[in-house]
Design an enzyme around this catalytic site. Structure first.
Site, PDB file in Angstrom:
ATOM      1  N   GLU A 160       0.742  -1.198  -0.087  1.00  0.00           N
ATOM      2  CA  GLU A 160      -0.122   0.005   0.072  1.00  0.00           C
ATOM      3  C   GLU A 160       0.712   1.276  -0.071  1.00  0.00           C
ATOM      4  OE1 GLU A 160      -2.899  -0.319   3.218  1.00  0.00           O
ATOM      5  OE2 GLU A 160      -3.586  -2.288   2.336  1.00  0.00           O
ATOM      6  N   GLU A 274      -6.407 -10.557  -1.549  1.00  0.00           N
ATOM      7  CA  GLU A 274      -7.041 -10.199  -0.294  1.00  0.00           C
ATOM      8  C   GLU A 274      -8.462 -10.195  -0.564  1.00  0.00           C
ATOM      9  OE1 GLU A 274      -5.707  -7.203   2.147  1.00  0.00           O
ATOM     10  OE2 GLU A 274      -3.691  -7.567   1.671  1.00  0.00           O
TER      11      GLU A 274
HETATM   12  O1  9MR Z   1      -7.726  -7.894   8.595  1.00  0.00           O
HETATM   13  C1  9MR Z   1      -6.734  -7.016   9.238  1.00  0.00           C
HETATM   14  C2  9MR Z   1      -7.269  -6.313  10.555  1.00  0.00           C
HETATM   15  O2  9MR Z   1      -7.635  -7.502  11.460  1.00  0.00           O
HETATM   16  C3  9MR Z   1      -6.561  -5.233  10.957  1.00  0.00           C
HETATM   17  O3  9MR Z   1      -7.097  -4.711  12.229  1.00  0.00           O
HETATM   18  C4  9MR Z   1      -6.313  -4.377  10.047  1.00  0.00           C
HETATM   19  C5  9MR Z   1      -5.383  -3.205  10.478  1.00  0.00           C
HETATM   20  O4  9MR Z   1      -4.619  -2.498   9.624  1.00  0.00           O
HETATM   21  O5  9MR Z   1      -5.703  -5.062   8.867  1.00  0.00           O
HETATM   22  C6  9MR Z   1      -6.422  -5.896   8.273  1.00  0.00           C
HETATM   23  O6  9MR Z   1      -5.812  -6.362   7.141  1.00  0.00           O
HETATM   24  C7  9MR Z   1      -5.568  -5.620   6.033  1.00  0.00           C
HETATM   25  C8  9MR Z   1      -4.181  -6.204   5.338  1.00  0.00           C
HETATM   26  O7  9MR Z   1      -3.211  -6.256   6.364  1.00  0.00           O
HETATM   27  C9  9MR Z   1      -3.774  -5.203   4.444  1.00  0.00           C
HETATM   28  N1  9MR Z   1      -4.929  -4.798   3.427  1.00  0.00           N
HETATM   29  C10 9MR Z   1      -6.126  -4.545   3.941  1.00  0.00           C
HETATM   30  C11 9MR Z   1      -6.655  -5.677   5.011  1.00  0.00           C
HETATM   31  C12 9MR Z   1      -8.040  -5.215   5.610  1.00  0.00           C
HETATM   32  O8  9MR Z   1      -7.837  -3.979   6.409  1.00  0.00           O
END
Ligand code: 9MR
Length: 470
Positions: A160, A274
Site C-alpha cells: 500500500e 485479499e
Molecule cells: O484484517 C486485518 C485487521 O484485522 C486489522 O485490524 C487491519 C489493520 O490494518 O488489517 C487488516 O488486514 C489488512 C491487510 O493487512 C492489508 N490490506 C487491507 C486489510 C484489511 O484492512
C-alpha cells in the site's frame, strides 16, 4: 458439526474416517485438489482468532481441507514481529508455518514495508532520520525473511505505498518510511528481501488496483513502477491486487484481467491477495437468493480470470467465514466471504468450484513455470528440441541477460553465465526438477519425455523457455 454444507461435511467425514473409505466413495473434490491439479494456489487467511486459539473447530478443518495457500491476518506484520527494537517475536508466525508444513500448504508472508501496523518505537525513535530508518528497515527485513527462508514462498515486500489521489503517486504522508527515506525505501526493501531469501517470490501489494488502467490510476502507476524496477534489476516478481470490493463493482474482474495482461508483458505475476465481495452492512438480514447468486457470479468471474491468465498464481480470500471478517468489524460491509456465519458454504463456494471444473487442468498454465511463453510450439517435426524461445520477448522487456539455453536429449546446456539456478516444471507448473547448473550443463535424466518449461535464474536475470525432452 453445525449446518455443514453437505459436500464439505461429506469430504470431512471421509477425511476423518480414514483413507480406506476414500477409494470406495469417490468424494467430491475440494478446492485445493482442483487448484493443485491446475498448478495454482487458492487460499484464505488464518484469522487472528486462530492464532489465539479462539475459533470454532470447523475453521481449521475446513481451512486445511479446502485451501493450499495461507497468509496471517496480522501476525507477520512489523508490529507483531518486531514489537521492540531488534527484539523479534516469531512465535505466531512459526505456529502458522508449522501448520502449513503439516498440511502441505504454501505460505505467503504479509507484510514487510507498510505504513500501517509499524511498531510505535520506529517513529518515536527515528522519524525523519533517513539513515537510521534505512538501517531499521534493512534489519527488519533481513531478520524476518532470514528467519523464514525456504519456508515462506512469497512476501508482500511493500504494501500500500501508493496514495488514493485521482492522479496516483507515492503515499507521501502518514508513512514513516516514505517521509523519512523517500521512494527509495521500496527499491531497497526488494533488494534486501531478495538477499535474505533469493528463492522467495517478492510482491508489491495494494488495494484499488482493480479499478482499471486509466491514465493516472493506481494500477497504471504500479505498472509504470514495475517497468522501472525491472529495467533497474530490482528483484520484484509479483504484484498483489488486494481486491476488497462490493457487490456493485461489476467491472472489476475484467480490470484485473487487463492488469494481468499488462504485467505479463513485463514477466511479472499477478496474484489476487485479499479478495472479499461485501454487501452494504445495512442489507444484513434482508439478502435474497438472487443477491447471493450475484455474489457467486462475481467470485466466479474472478476465478475465470485467474485460471485463464497465464501469469496469475495465487487467489487468496481475506477470510473464510462471515463469522470472522474485517468487513463487519471495520468496513461497514458484510457477508463478503465463501462461508456464512455457521460455516455453511454459500453460492460463492459453488461458483468457484464450477469455474475450476470448467477449466480443465490441461488448459491452465501455471506462472511458476510458464510466465513468458508466447511463441507457438514447433510442430514442424524438425530435430530442434527448442520450442518457443522467449529470449527476444524478455530482452524487449529488459528482463533477459545475455545467457541462453538449449536441450539435447536429457541434457540442458546453458551459455553466457557460469552458473544458474534451474527449475523445470510440467505444463501445469508442477515442479519436476530443481537444481543448479555449474559447469555449462545439467542432466535432466529423471524426467520423462515430453514438453516442459525451464526457468533459469542467474543473478537478477531470468530466462524461461519451453523445451521438449525427447
Ligand atoms: O484484517 C486485518 C485487521 O484485522 C486489522 O485490524 C487491519 C489493520 O490494518 O488489517 C487488516 O488486514 C489488512 C491487510 O493487512 C492489508 N490490506 C487491507 C486489510 C484489511 O484492512
Amino acid at each position: 458439526m453445525r449446518n455443514m454444507h453437505p459436500v464439505t461435511g461429506f469430504a470431512l467425514s471421509i477425511a476423518l474416517l480414514g483413507t480406506s473409505f476414500t477409494s470406495v466413495l469417490a468424494a467430491e473434490p475440494t478446492i485445493r485438489e482442483l487448484a493443485k491439479e491446475r498448478g495454482r494456489y487458492i487460499g484464505t487467511i488464518l484469522n487472528s482468532e486462530w492464532f489465539n486459539d479462539d475459533i470454532e473447530p470447523e475453521f481449521e478443518e475446513i481451512h486445511k481441507t479446502q485451501f493450499n495457500v495461507v497468509v496471517a491476518e496480522n501476525e507477520m506484520k512489523f508490529d507483531a514481529t518486531e514489537p521492540s527494537e531488534n527484539e523479534f517475536n516469531f512465535a505466531k508466525g512459526d505456529k502458522m508455518v508449522e501448520y502449513a508444513k503439516a498440511n502441505k500448504i504454501r505460505v505467503r508472508g504479509h507484510a514487510l514495508a507498510w505504513h500501517s501496523q509499524v511498531a510505535g518505537w520506529v517513529s518515536s525513535n527515528y522519524a525523519g532520520q533517513k539513515e537510521k530508518l534505512l538501517a531499521v528497515l534493512k534489519n527488519h527485513i533481513e531478520k524476518v525473511v532470514g528467519h523464514y527462508k525456504g519456508q515462506v514462498a512469497e512476501w508482500d515486500v511493500v504494501n500500500e505505498a501508493v496514495n488514493d489521489e485521482y492522479n496516483a503517486g507515492w503515499r507521501s504522508t502518514n508513512s514513516v518510511w516514505y517521509e523519512g527515506i523517500g521512494a527509495e525505501f521500496l527499491d531497497s526493501a526488494f533488494v534486501w528481501a531478495h538477499a535474505a531469501d533469493p528463492d522467495a517470490e517478492l510482491c508489491y501489494n495494494d488495494y484499488s488496483l482493480e479499478w482499471g488502467l486509466r491514465e493516472g490510476s493506481k494500477a497504471s502507476f504500479v505498472v509504470e513502477q514495475v517497468k522501472r524496477w525491472k529495467q533497474n534489476n530490482i528483484p520484484i516478481t509479483c504484484v498483489g491486487t488486494q481486491t476488497h470490493i462490493e457487490i456493485a463493482h461489476e467491472t472489476t474482474p475484467q480490470n484485473v484481467r487487463a492488469l494481468a495482461k499488462a504485467l505479463n508483458e513485463l514477466g511479472v505475476v499477478l496474484n489476487i491477495t485479499e479478495l472479499d465481495i461485501g454487501f452494504p452492512k445495512g442489507s444484513a438480514g434482508q439478502l435474497t437468493a438472487a443477491d447471493y447468486a450475484k455474489q457467486g457470479h462475481l467470485y466466479r468471474q474472478f476465478m475465470d480470470v485467474f485460471l485463464e491468465e497465464p501469469n496469475m498464481g495465487e487467489f487468496v480470500i481475506w477470510g473464510l467465514t462471515d463469522a470472522h471478517s474485517w468487513l463487519d468489524e471495520q468496513q461497514g460491509k458484510t457477508e463478503g466471504l465463501l462461508y456464512d456465519k455457521q460455516y455453511k458454504p454459500k453460492p460463492a463456494y459453488d461458483s468457484i468450484m464450477v469455474s475450476l471444473k470448467e477449466h480443465p487442468a490441461a488448459d491452465v498454465v501455471s506462472p511458476y513455470g510458464d510466465v513468458e511463453i508466447v511463441d507457438p510450439i514447433d510442430s514442424t517435426g524438425t530435430d530442434s528440441t527448442d520450442v518457443g524461445d522467449t529470449t527476444q520477448v524478455l530482452k524487449r522487456a529488459g528482463l533477459a541477460g545475455s545467457f541462453s539455453m538449449h536441450v539435447s536429449g536429457h541434457t540442458l546446456f546453458i551459455a553466457g553465465t557460469q552458473s544458474a539456478k534451474v527449475d523445470v516444471f510440467d505444463l501445469q507448473g508442477r515442479p519436476v526438477f530443481r537444481g543448479k547448473c555449474e559447469k555449462g550443463s545439467v542432466e535432466l535424466s529423471d524426467i520423462s519425455e515430453g514438453l516442459y518449461v525451464v526457468r533459469m535464474r542467474s543473478g537478477s536475470a531470468s530466462l524461461t523457455k519451453r523445451i521438449a525432452i525427447k
